[in-house]
Write an enzyme that holds these catalytic residues in place. Structure first.
Site, PDB file in Angstrom:
ATOM      1  N   SER A 133       0.855  -1.193   0.000  1.00 55.64           N
ATOM      2  CA  SER A 133       0.000   0.000   0.000  1.00 55.64           C
ATOM      3  C   SER A 133       0.890   1.242   0.000  1.00 55.64           C
ATOM      4  O   SER A 133       2.045   1.185   0.443  1.00 55.64           O
ATOM      5  CB  SER A 133      -0.853   0.023   1.272  1.00 55.64           C
ATOM      6  OG  SER A 133      -1.584   1.213   1.390  1.00 55.64           O
ATOM      7  N   TYR A 146      -2.714  -0.260  10.726  1.00 56.14           N
ATOM      8  CA  TYR A 146      -2.650  -0.710   9.327  1.00 56.14           C
ATOM      9  C   TYR A 146      -1.348  -0.224   8.706  1.00 56.14           C
ATOM     10  O   TYR A 146      -0.590  -0.990   8.104  1.00 56.14           O
ATOM     11  CB  TYR A 146      -3.863  -0.148   8.576  1.00 56.14           C
ATOM     12  CG  TYR A 146      -3.923  -0.464   7.096  1.00 56.14           C
ATOM     13  CD1 TYR A 146      -4.494  -1.653   6.642  1.00 56.14           C
ATOM     14  CD2 TYR A 146      -3.441   0.432   6.140  1.00 56.14           C
ATOM     15  CE1 TYR A 146      -4.574  -1.947   5.285  1.00 56.14           C
ATOM     16  CE2 TYR A 146      -3.513   0.152   4.788  1.00 56.14           C
ATOM     17  CZ  TYR A 146      -4.073  -1.042   4.358  1.00 56.14           C
ATOM     18  OH  TYR A 146      -4.142  -1.319   3.012  1.00 56.14           O
TER      19      TYR A 146
HETATM   20  N1  LIG Z   1      -8.680  -0.915  -1.298  1.00 55.49           N
HETATM   21  C1  LIG Z   1      -7.694  -0.075  -0.998  1.00 55.49           C
HETATM   22  O1  LIG Z   1      -7.870   1.161  -0.937  1.00 55.49           O
HETATM   23  C2  LIG Z   1      -6.311  -0.626  -0.785  1.00 55.49           C
HETATM   24  C3  LIG Z   1      -5.212   0.262  -0.900  1.00 55.49           C
HETATM   25  C4  LIG Z   1      -3.928  -0.229  -0.691  1.00 55.49           C
HETATM   26  C5  LIG Z   1      -3.738  -1.562  -0.380  1.00 55.49           C
HETATM   27  N2  LIG Z   1      -4.821  -2.392  -0.274  1.00 55.49           N
HETATM   28  C6  LIG Z   1      -4.565  -3.800   0.063  1.00 55.49           C
HETATM   29  O2  LIG Z   1      -5.110  -4.623  -0.938  1.00 55.49           O
HETATM   30  C7  LIG Z   1      -5.405  -5.907  -0.384  1.00 55.49           C
HETATM   31  C8  LIG Z   1      -6.790  -6.344  -0.840  1.00 55.49           C
HETATM   32  O3  LIG Z   1      -7.761  -5.479  -0.288  1.00 55.49           O
HETATM   33  P1  LIG Z   1      -9.096  -5.063  -1.061  1.00 55.49           P
HETATM   34  O4  LIG Z   1      -9.152  -3.587  -1.033  1.00 55.49           O
HETATM   35  O5  LIG Z   1      -9.202  -5.763  -2.351  1.00 55.49           O
HETATM   36  O6  LIG Z   1     -10.191  -5.564   0.002  1.00 55.49           O
HETATM   37  P2  LIG Z   1     -11.370  -6.641  -0.108  1.00 55.49           P
HETATM   38  O7  LIG Z   1     -12.170  -6.448  -1.350  1.00 55.49           O
HETATM   39  O8  LIG Z   1     -12.086  -6.557   1.183  1.00 55.49           O
HETATM   40  O9  LIG Z   1     -10.587  -8.042  -0.213  1.00 55.49           O
HETATM   41  C9  LIG Z   1      -9.860  -8.574   0.857  1.00 55.49           C
HETATM   42  C10 LIG Z   1      -9.663 -10.051   0.594  1.00 55.49           C
HETATM   43  O10 LIG Z   1      -8.827 -10.608   1.628  1.00 55.49           O
HETATM   44  C11 LIG Z   1      -9.508 -11.707   2.235  1.00 55.49           C
HETATM   45  N3  LIG Z   1      -9.088 -11.833   3.628  1.00 55.49           N
HETATM   46  C12 LIG Z   1      -9.238 -10.935   4.632  1.00 55.49           C
HETATM   47  N4  LIG Z   1      -8.742 -11.410   5.772  1.00 55.49           N
HETATM   48  C13 LIG Z   1      -8.265 -12.657   5.501  1.00 55.49           C
HETATM   49  C14 LIG Z   1      -7.649 -13.674   6.281  1.00 55.49           C
HETATM   50  N5  LIG Z   1      -7.424 -13.519   7.607  1.00 55.49           N
HETATM   51  N6  LIG Z   1      -7.277 -14.830   5.673  1.00 55.49           N
HETATM   52  C15 LIG Z   1      -7.512 -15.030   4.345  1.00 55.49           C
HETATM   53  N7  LIG Z   1      -8.099 -14.102   3.563  1.00 55.49           N
HETATM   54  C16 LIG Z   1      -8.472 -12.941   4.137  1.00 55.49           C
HETATM   55  C17 LIG Z   1     -10.994 -11.349   2.067  1.00 55.49           C
HETATM   56  O11 LIG Z   1     -11.869 -12.448   2.175  1.00 55.49           O
HETATM   57  P3  LIG Z   1     -12.483 -12.887   3.610  1.00 55.49           P
HETATM   58  O12 LIG Z   1     -12.826 -11.635   4.355  1.00 55.49           O
HETATM   59  O13 LIG Z   1     -13.662 -13.742   3.256  1.00 55.49           O
HETATM   60  O14 LIG Z   1     -11.414 -13.676   4.276  1.00 55.49           O
HETATM   61  C18 LIG Z   1     -10.969 -10.825   0.637  1.00 55.49           C
HETATM   62  O15 LIG Z   1     -10.931 -11.882  -0.275  1.00 55.49           O
HETATM   63  C19 LIG Z   1      -5.239  -5.770   1.128  1.00 55.49           C
HETATM   64  O16 LIG Z   1      -3.997  -6.286   1.524  1.00 55.49           O
HETATM   65  C20 LIG Z   1      -5.270  -4.266   1.344  1.00 55.49           C
HETATM   66  O17 LIG Z   1      -4.564  -3.875   2.495  1.00 55.49           O
HETATM   67  C21 LIG Z   1      -6.090  -1.955  -0.478  1.00 55.49           C
END
Ligand SMILES: NC(=O)c1ccc[n+]([C@@H]2O[C@H](COP(=O)([O-])OP(=O)(O)OC[C@H]3O[C@@H](n4cnc5c(N)ncnc54)[C@H](OP(=O)(O)O)[C@@H]3O)[C@@H](O)[C@H]2O)c1
Length: 252
Positions: A133, A146
């Site tokens: 991130s 975070y």
């Molecule tokens: N969206 C943003 O603004 C942003 C910006 C920078 C970085 N990121 C990073 O991108 C990544 C993906 O996030 P996203 O934005 O795509 O969110 P998202 O749509 O909520 O997806 C998160 C995914 O991770 C899974 N997950 C969460 N906790 C878990 C665990 N303990 N074990 C296994 N799987 C788990 C979730 O499924 P379950 O909950 O069913 O387990 C889901 O499949 C994250 O690492 C986040 O920090 C996001």
């Protein structure tokens, strides 16, 4: 039974992980999606016609289950370390559990998943995408635990890039800015007249990550101009802190 080749996407049931999985699957590769929520994961597996594994990667049992599933896989051409979620509790609540949980999921799960996938990655001379991130280098106080865990993840990912290259495994550290997803809806930013332009969708994020991977880049930002924020944090931390205080006073 032994399986010749399998790509793995953690957190592949939603958001950035699902968008990356969709693109990888379009290339006809065998894919394994890993997440906790069985229903959402099964729906993603059906939509992409690929394998799924229900596992909590922040737990020892979840890592063991993934290790067992990957034990018979000869080659892992791509591992996407993406599972994550928001940790937004204010620091002044002094909650060490939230700090530990953030580290377990956003940092240690990457380390542990990479360890169990390593034999297949090394055999394939494959690639690892660590979805970190902008918060891995910029900390403005909006989600401090975070950001702390993402700082750990980025340092590890940069180090892994160097060590893994020696055995032919490529590591990309991908740093998205705000992406509108289930766990990170960014409603406040999306409701703002100008700031809504800073939020991108998961498909655009995935496409630019895969482009960076194809170019075998070490590190990427999504969009690329977020790199400026990391430079500002490094060379003008006082100005960044003032900006963060002002924005907190205005937006809460
Ligand atoms: N969206 C943003 O603004 C942003 C910006 C920078 C970085 N990121 C990073 O991108 C990544 C993906 O996030 P996203 O934005 O795509 O969110 P998202 O749509 O909520 O997806 C998160 C995914 O991770 C899974 N997950 C969460 N906790 C878990 C665990 N303990 N074990 C296994 N799987 C788990 C979730 O499924 P379950 O909950 O069913 O387990 C889901 O499949 C994250 O690492 C986040 O920090 C996001």
């Amino acid at each position: 039974m032994a399986q010749r080749s399998l790509m793995v996407v953690t957190g592949g049931s939603s958001g950035i992980g699902l968008a990356l999985a969709r693109r990888l699957r379009e290339r006809g590769t065998d894919l394994l999606l890993v997440a906790r929520g069985a229903d959402r994961l099964a729906a993603a597996g059906r939509a992409l016609a690929c394998d799924t594994l229900v596992a909590d990667l922040a737990s020892a049992e979840g890592i063991a289950a993934l290790g067992e599933r990957l034990a018979g896989v000869e080659r892992i051409p791509v591992l996407v370390n993406n599972a994550g979620g928001p940790f937004r509790r204010p620091l002044l609540e002094h909650d060490p559990d939230e700090a530990r949980e953030a580290i377990e999921l956003l940092y240690l799960a990457m380390v542990r998943v990479t360890a169990v996938a390593w034999p297949g990655l090394a055999a394939a001379r494959g690639s690892i995408v660590n979805v970190v991130s902008v918060a891995g280098t910029v900390s403005t106080g909006s989600a401090p635990h975070y950001a702390a865990a993402k700082h750990a993840a980025i340092a590890w990912s940069r180090g892994l890039h160097v060590e893994a290259a020696a055995v032919g495994v490529h590591v990309l550290t991908a740093n998205p800015g705000p992406v509108a997803t289930a766990a990170f809806p960014h409603d406040r930013l999306r409701g703002h007249r100008w700031l809504r332009h800073t939020v991108i969708d998961d498909t655009r994020c995935a496409d630019t990550i895969l482009r960076a991977l194809e170019r075998r880049r070490a590190e990427s930002y999504h969009p690329e101009w977020w790199r400026a924020a990391t430079v500002a944090q490094a060379i003008a931390p006082g100005a960044m802190a003032r900006l963060a205080r002002r924005s907190r006073a205005k937006f809460g």
